[in-house]
Motif scaffolding. Structure first.
Motif, PDB file in Angstrom:
ATOM      1  N   LYS A  21       0.867  -1.175   0.000  1.00 24.55           N
ATOM      2  CA  LYS A  21       0.000   0.000   0.000  1.00 24.55           C
ATOM      3  C   LYS A  21       0.898   1.218   0.000  1.00 24.55           C
ATOM      4  N   CYS A  22       0.821   2.002  -1.064  1.00 31.07           N
ATOM      5  CA  CYS A  22       1.743   3.117  -1.258  1.00 31.07           C
ATOM      6  C   CYS A  22       1.146   4.423  -0.743  1.00 31.07           C
ATOM      7  N   TYR A  23       1.964   5.438  -0.805  1.00 34.47           N
ATOM      8  CA  TYR A  23       1.535   6.776  -0.434  1.00 34.47           C
ATOM      9  C   TYR A  23       0.323   7.180  -1.284  1.00 34.47           C
ATOM     10  N   GLY A  24      -0.728   7.621  -0.630  1.00 32.59           N
ATOM     11  CA  GLY A  24      -1.964   7.944  -1.332  1.00 32.59           C
ATOM     12  C   GLY A  24      -3.015   6.873  -1.190  1.00 32.59           C
ATOM     13  N   GLY A  25      -2.637   5.712  -0.621  1.00 30.89           N
ATOM     14  CA  GLY A  25      -3.608   4.663  -0.327  1.00 30.89           C
ATOM     15  C   GLY A  25      -3.783   3.595  -1.381  1.00 30.89           C
ATOM     16  N   THR A  27      -2.839   0.379  -3.764  1.00 31.30           N
ATOM     17  CA  THR A  27      -2.055  -0.845  -3.611  1.00 31.30           C
ATOM     18  C   THR A  27      -1.393  -1.204  -4.936  1.00 31.30           C
ATOM     19  N   GLN A  93       1.054   2.284 -10.390  1.00 30.25           N
ATOM     20  CA  GLN A  93      -0.352   2.618 -10.206  1.00 30.25           C
ATOM     21  C   GLN A  93      -0.984   2.920 -11.567  1.00 30.25           C
ATOM     22  N   CYS A 108       2.662   9.890  -9.522  1.00 25.35           N
ATOM     23  CA  CYS A 108       2.492   8.812  -8.533  1.00 25.35           C
ATOM     24  C   CYS A 108       3.560   7.733  -8.664  1.00 25.35           C
ATOM     25  N   ASN A 111       6.365   7.735  -6.120  1.00 23.47           N
ATOM     26  CA  ASN A 111       6.012   7.185  -4.816  1.00 23.47           C
ATOM     27  C   ASN A 111       6.049   5.662  -4.828  1.00 23.47           C
ATOM     28  N   ASP A 112       5.656   5.065  -5.952  1.00 21.36           N
ATOM     29  CA  ASP A 112       5.725   3.604  -6.073  1.00 21.36           C
ATOM     30  C   ASP A 112       7.163   3.119  -5.923  1.00 21.36           C
ATOM     31  N   ASP A 115       8.476   3.192  -2.232  1.00 14.76           N
ATOM     32  CA  ASP A 115       8.025   2.074  -1.403  1.00 14.76           C
ATOM     33  C   ASP A 115       8.664   0.755  -1.830  1.00 14.76           C
ATOM     34  N   LYS A 118      12.228   0.697  -0.474  1.00 14.86           N
ATOM     35  CA  LYS A 118      12.208   0.421   0.968  1.00 14.86           C
ATOM     36  C   LYS A 118      12.063  -1.070   1.230  1.00 14.86           C
TER      37      LYS A 118
END
Length: 400
Positions: A21-25, A27, A93, A108, A111-112, A115, A118
């Motif tokens: 589940k990435c930033y912004g909600g 998946t 996304q 977006c 942000n993917d 994550d 990480k």
């Protein structure tokens, strides 16, 4: 289990699919292939995956193009495994099986990547990381690497110079292919197209802030650029623009030709072999993090693993062909539906002169019909005399 055929020292890798589940909600879905460093049969994929990460191998994170998804990454899979690296591929996304409605051209996608990186560094025990991107993926890789010094190297397959340049090229190519539109209309259509993209993504979205040519000079890691001489979507000149802004001491360029398929084709053996050599040279530093001598397959670039099988394997080429056939079929259906919709609901002619901004007077969804109307107006002299009364009359006749 993925076993590499064609040599006595075959590469064995385990694939596991994950969600985040990435930033912004939203998946996203991604797949991780981990090289197994132990011999023999394994009781389960989970046990094999645990054994696979017993040594701190590097990893390659693949970022697909604007019209791609994880199947596109299979062209790079075997190359990364031959370089002795784990391999990860995600669906951005709005692509593949990940949540989201549209491609956001880096808004977006960045942000993917945050994550996914990480996950690789914290849970997959990866010590050194390479990003391999194609078109949009290459642009996203550069924007991320400019901010994260942990990225060891980049493989940039046909990066566009900016989204504005990409859209300008699309409209220009349409004109070259026989779309007879006056220059003043062409400029207005291009501006309208850019506005439509911004509107669909986010109010604050500014494609110029995510332009690869802006980030090129900020990237400090080595980069291998790939340019397809047969590419009409991201031509070599556009790749060269980004390449010239990258550090001279850290850049390499490999030109190749995808016969017939152009931008969406299977990458040829010379390019993939160059990528493999590039990864071998930049993912191993001889230190404790990723010592080269731990992995004989990497220590010997001319060994059995490097020589074995095709570049890429035949099954990858067959799968790519099926994906392209499916893409072409859906594209044809989509174009037919859009054409029928435009014919059934033509937009009213604008009430202002044709030289004004089309985005303010024409529904953005009716671009095809609007261009046809502007072409008729230009041919009949409507651009010169399109006052409020004349425009209104044209609009009424269209509705009738």
């Amino acid at each position: 289990m993925f076993a590499w055929p064609g040599s006595p020292t075959s590469v064995r890798a385990v694939r596991q699919d994950h969600t985040l589940k990435c930033y912004g909600g939203k998946t996203i879905v991604f797949s991780l292939w981990t090289i197994q460093d132990t011999d023999g049969d394994d009781a389960s994929n989970a046990a094999a995956a645990a054994a696979a990460t017993s040594n701190p191998r590097p990893a390659v994170l693949y970022l697909h193009s604007a019209v791609g998804a994880r199947p596109e990454a299979l062209q790079a899979l075997h190359t990364a495994l031959r370089a002795g690296a784990h391999f990860c591929a995600l669906d951005f996304q709005g692509s593949g099986l990940s949540e989201g409605e549209i491609v956001t051209w880096g808004w977006c996608e960045n942000n993917d990547v945050v994550d996914a990186v990480k996950f690789l560094l914290n849970k997959a025990r990866v010590k050194k990381l390479a990003l391999w991107g194609r078109q949009l993926g290459a642009a996203t890789a550069m924007s991320y690497a400019a901010r994260d010094p942990r990225v060891s190297c980049l493989i940039l397959d046909t990066p566009y110079s900016s989204l504005d340049d990409q859209m300008d090229l699309v409209v220009t190519q349409a004109q070259k292919e026989g779309m007879s539109v006056p220059s003043i209309v062409l400029a207005a259509a291009t501006k309208m197209l850019k506005r439509s993209v911004r509107k669909r993504i986010a109010k604050k979205f500014d494609p110029n802030k995510l332009a690869p040519k802006r980030f090129a000079s900020k990237c400090k890691c080595p980069a291998l650029f790939g340019g397809d001489t047969n590419d009409g979507v991201v031509p070599p000149s556009m790749v060269k623009t980004v390449f010239n802004k990258y550090s001279k001491k850290r850049r390499e360029m490999v030109a190749f030709t995808c016969e017939g398929s152009g931008h969406f084709g299977v990458r040829p053996a010379p390019f993939l072999q160059a990528c493999c050599a590039f990864l071998r040279a930049n993912l191993y530093d001889g230190k404790k993090s990723v010592p080269r001598d731990v992995f004989p397959d990497v220590a010997d670039p001319t060994g059995a693993v490097a020589r074995g099988a095709e570049w890429p394997p035949e099954w990858v080429a067959k799968l790519h062909f099926k994906v392209e056939v499916n893409r072409a079929m859906h594209l044809k259906e989509w174009n037919a539906a859009r054409k029928a919709e435009a014919e059934a609901n033509p937009p009213a002619a604008p009430a202002t002169a044709a030289t004004e901004d089309m985005g303010e007077v024409v529904a953005e969804e009716g671009l095809g019909g609007a261009l046809a109307e502007f072409e008729e107006m230009a041919a009949g002299g409507g651009a010169a005399g399109g006052g409020a009364a004349g425009g209104g009359g044209a609009g009424e006749s269209k509705k009738g």
